[in-house]
Design an enzyme around this catalytic site. Structure first.
Site, PDB file in Angstrom:
ATOM      1  N   ARG A 139       2.821 -17.257  10.735  1.00 40.58           N
ATOM      2  CA  ARG A 139       3.068 -16.487   9.557  1.00 40.58           C
ATOM      3  C   ARG A 139       1.653 -15.569   9.213  1.00 40.58           C
ATOM      4  O   ARG A 139       1.860 -14.610   8.500  1.00 40.58           O
ATOM      5  CB  ARG A 139       3.358 -17.260   8.330  1.00 40.58           C
ATOM      6  N   ARG A 189       0.811   3.941  -3.052  1.00 41.76           N
ATOM      7  CA  ARG A 189       0.412   5.319  -2.820  1.00 41.76           C
ATOM      8  C   ARG A 189       1.590   6.337  -2.761  1.00 41.76           C
ATOM      9  O   ARG A 189       1.344   7.461  -3.241  1.00 41.76           O
ATOM     10  CB  ARG A 189      -0.331   5.600  -1.425  1.00 41.76           C
ATOM     11  N   ARG A 247       0.652  -1.189   0.113  1.00 40.81           N
ATOM     12  CA  ARG A 247       0.139   0.050  -0.117  1.00 40.81           C
ATOM     13  C   ARG A 247       0.747   1.147   0.077  1.00 40.81           C
ATOM     14  O   ARG A 247       0.746   2.157  -0.749  1.00 40.81           O
ATOM     15  CB  ARG A 247      -1.065   0.033   1.208  1.00 40.81           C
ATOM     16  N   ARG A 301       0.719 -22.811  28.565  1.00 46.55           N
ATOM     17  CA  ARG A 301       1.328 -22.712  29.746  1.00 46.55           C
ATOM     18  C   ARG A 301       0.148 -23.025  31.054  1.00 46.55           C
ATOM     19  O   ARG A 301       0.227 -23.762  32.009  1.00 46.55           O
ATOM     20  CB  ARG A 301       1.902 -21.412  30.585  1.00 46.55           C
ATOM     21  N   ASP A 347      11.235 -14.155  10.101  1.00 42.37           N
ATOM     22  CA  ASP A 347      12.469 -14.686  10.668  1.00 42.37           C
ATOM     23  C   ASP A 347      13.340 -13.581  11.473  1.00 42.37           C
ATOM     24  O   ASP A 347      14.205 -13.790  12.205  1.00 42.37           O
ATOM     25  CB  ASP A 347      13.232 -15.360   9.760  1.00 42.37           C
ATOM     26  N   GLY A 360      12.022 -20.868  12.053  1.00 44.96           N
ATOM     27  CA  GLY A 360      13.317 -20.441  12.325  1.00 44.96           C
ATOM     28  C   GLY A 360      14.433 -21.471  11.898  1.00 44.96           C
ATOM     29  O   GLY A 360      14.840 -22.280  12.689  1.00 44.96           O
ATOM     30  N   ARG A 361      14.372 -21.610  10.607  1.00 42.81           N
ATOM     31  CA  ARG A 361      15.493 -22.855   9.935  1.00 42.81           C
ATOM     32  C   ARG A 361      16.738 -22.627  10.377  1.00 42.81           C
ATOM     33  O   ARG A 361      17.446 -23.400  10.771  1.00 42.81           O
ATOM     34  CB  ARG A 361      15.276 -22.852   8.540  1.00 42.81           C
ATOM     35  N   ARG A 403       2.965 -30.404  33.461  1.00 42.24           N
ATOM     36  CA  ARG A 403       3.452 -31.032  32.417  1.00 42.24           C
ATOM     37  C   ARG A 403       4.767 -30.231  31.847  1.00 42.24           C
ATOM     38  O   ARG A 403       4.719 -28.958  32.112  1.00 42.24           O
ATOM     39  CB  ARG A 403       2.636 -31.072  31.194  1.00 42.24           C
ATOM     40  N   THR A 454       9.792 -10.593   6.524  1.00 39.12           N
ATOM     41  CA  THR A 454      10.256 -11.967   6.855  1.00 39.12           C
ATOM     42  C   THR A 454       9.847 -12.053   8.478  1.00 39.12           C
ATOM     43  O   THR A 454      10.227 -11.321   8.902  1.00 39.12           O
ATOM     44  CB  THR A 454      11.438 -12.671   6.354  1.00 39.12           C
TER      45      THR A 454
HETATM   46  O1  F6P Z   1      11.235 -17.834   6.184  1.00 33.30           O
HETATM   47  C1  F6P Z   1      10.187 -17.864   6.697  1.00 33.30           C
HETATM   48  C2  F6P Z   1       9.770 -19.283   7.436  1.00 33.30           C
HETATM   49  O2  F6P Z   1       8.604 -19.147   7.738  1.00 33.30           O
HETATM   50  C3  F6P Z   1      10.709 -19.875   7.821  1.00 33.30           C
HETATM   51  O3  F6P Z   1      10.748 -19.434   9.328  1.00 33.30           O
HETATM   52  C4  F6P Z   1      10.301 -21.430   7.837  1.00 33.30           C
HETATM   53  O4  F6P Z   1      11.297 -22.196   8.249  1.00 33.30           O
HETATM   54  C5  F6P Z   1       9.878 -21.188   6.545  1.00 33.30           C
HETATM   55  O5  F6P Z   1       9.674 -20.047   6.005  1.00 33.30           O
HETATM   56  C6  F6P Z   1       8.823 -22.006   6.058  1.00 33.30           C
HETATM   57  O6  F6P Z   1       8.592 -22.099   4.553  1.00 33.30           O
HETATM   58  P1  F6P Z   1       7.311 -22.918   3.986  1.00 33.30           P
HETATM   59  O7  F6P Z   1       6.228 -21.890   4.255  1.00 33.30           O
HETATM   60  O8  F6P Z   1       7.798 -23.010   2.558  1.00 33.30           O
HETATM   61  O9  F6P Z   1       7.094 -24.215   4.420  1.00 33.30           O
END
Ligand code: F6P
Length: 326
Positions: A259, A28, A24, A158, A131, A174-175, A166, A129
């Site tokens: 996401r 704009r 957006r 929690r 991440d 976070g890959r 538990r 992103t």
């Molecule tokens: O880069 C953003 C991210 O959400 C990472 O944290 C995650 O590992 C990856 O994308 C997952 O990707 P996809 O949606 O293609 O499975």
């Protein structure tokens, strides 16, 4: 320098909350400055397959608060090939587009950088992103919203952890980067936070848990970044259970709920600022850079630097998290 009259905007890579606010802002700000603006669908795939649409003021009405991206997103395999990039450039020329704003993460800027080295097309980037793994900006678009999503989920889990004594292992995204894990772990009071940037010793984790038991704490949350070297949450939970049978353990993988969703006010403002600044930068003759915000100041980070330099996880924060939850 060629005068910029038409610009294109696209979103690429994993979607993140706030991308729409950024689109957006680009549209704009472009229109305000007398530019024609085109939306390009599905990231770099849209460039290759000529999926362009003219954007007007109303094209971006009522999207500021929506998660995802109205332009759709993709990780384009074809754009990694020289042939795909050539097609993309030909389509840009066909539509008379002089410059691009790309919104995305690491892969997006890697593509932009290669494209700019091959063809004469100015590109500016906005970091989108969840991440937060791009060097040169304090926060990326979507990170704050994702953190809040994780924090709310941890709070809810929690309740059950406490009610049933538990131990929950919660896997977050976070890959390659532990920023979501670290910050959500602190915000959610996790007993341990496992991230890809540091080696995980299961024995140390068990020691922490035993100490908690001795202190009469019988429930807890362990946050595991999906890319941790000890494995995902299921693997880590199994390793703990193997050595420490008395624990009643459960695993929750939060996955893609991180996401989506309506962006936080922080992300809306960040995305709006970055989209606006990207267009202003192009008009001012800048190119090949990502807009960053550091200590509230706008900065320009060359793509190469944003993707190759490593954003440091502050070890002190890990230590602090551990002290505060002990
Ligand atoms: O880069 C953003 C991210 O959400 C990472 O944290 C995650 O590992 C990856 O994308 C997952 O990707 P996809 O949606 O293609 O499975």
């Amino acid at each position: 320098m060629k005068k910029i009259k038409k610009i294109g905007v696209l979103t690429s890579g994993g979607d993140s909350p706030g991308m729409n606010a950024c689109i957006r802002a680009v549209v704009r700000t472009g229109l305000y400055n007398g530019l024609k603006v085109y939306g390009i669908k599905s990231g770099y795939n849209g460039l290759i397959h000529d999926d362009f649409m003219p954007m007007h003021r109303d094209s971006v009405s009522h999207i500021l608060h929506r998660g995802g991206t109205i332009l759709k997103s993709a990780r384009s395999m074809e754009f990694m090939e020289a042939e795909g990039r050539k097609k993309a450039y030909e389509n840009l020329k066909k539509h008379g587009i002089d410059a691009l704003v790309v919104i995305g993460g690491n892969g997006t800027f890697t593509g932009a950088s290669v494209f700019m080295n091959e063809f004469d097309i100015p590109i500016m980037g906005a970091p989108g992103t969840i991440d937060n793994d791009l060097y040169g900006t304090d926060m990326t678009i979507g990170f704050d919203t994702a953190l809040n999503t994780v924090m709310e989920a941890v709070d809810k889990i929690r309740d059950t952890a406490t009610s049933h004594d538990r131990l929950f292992f919660i896997e977050v995204m976070g890959r390659d980067a532990g920023f979501i894990a670290l910050r959500s772990g602190i915000a959610g009071g996790a007993a341990e936070i496992l991230i890809p940037e540091t080696h995980t010793y299961i024995d140390d984790l068990i020691e922490t848990l035993e100490n908690q038991q001795k202190a009469n704490v019988h429930s807890g949350i362990i946050i595991v970044a999906e890319g941790d070297d000890a494995g995902g949450a299921f693997e880590v939970a199994a390793k703990v259970k193997e050595k420490y049978q008395h624990y009643d353990t459960r695993v929750t993988v939060l996955g893609h709920i991180q996401r989506g969703g309506s962006p936080s006010s922080f992300d809306r403002i960040l995305a709006s600022t970055m989209g606006y600044e990207a267009v202003i930068a192009l008009l001012g003759g800048r190119k090949g850079e990502m807009i960053g915000i550091v200590n509230k100041d706008v900065v320009y980070i060359p793509f190469e630097k944003a993707i190759k330099q490593y954003k440091i996880v502050r070890g002190e924060m890990l230590k602090m998290a551990k002290i505060l939850s002990s």
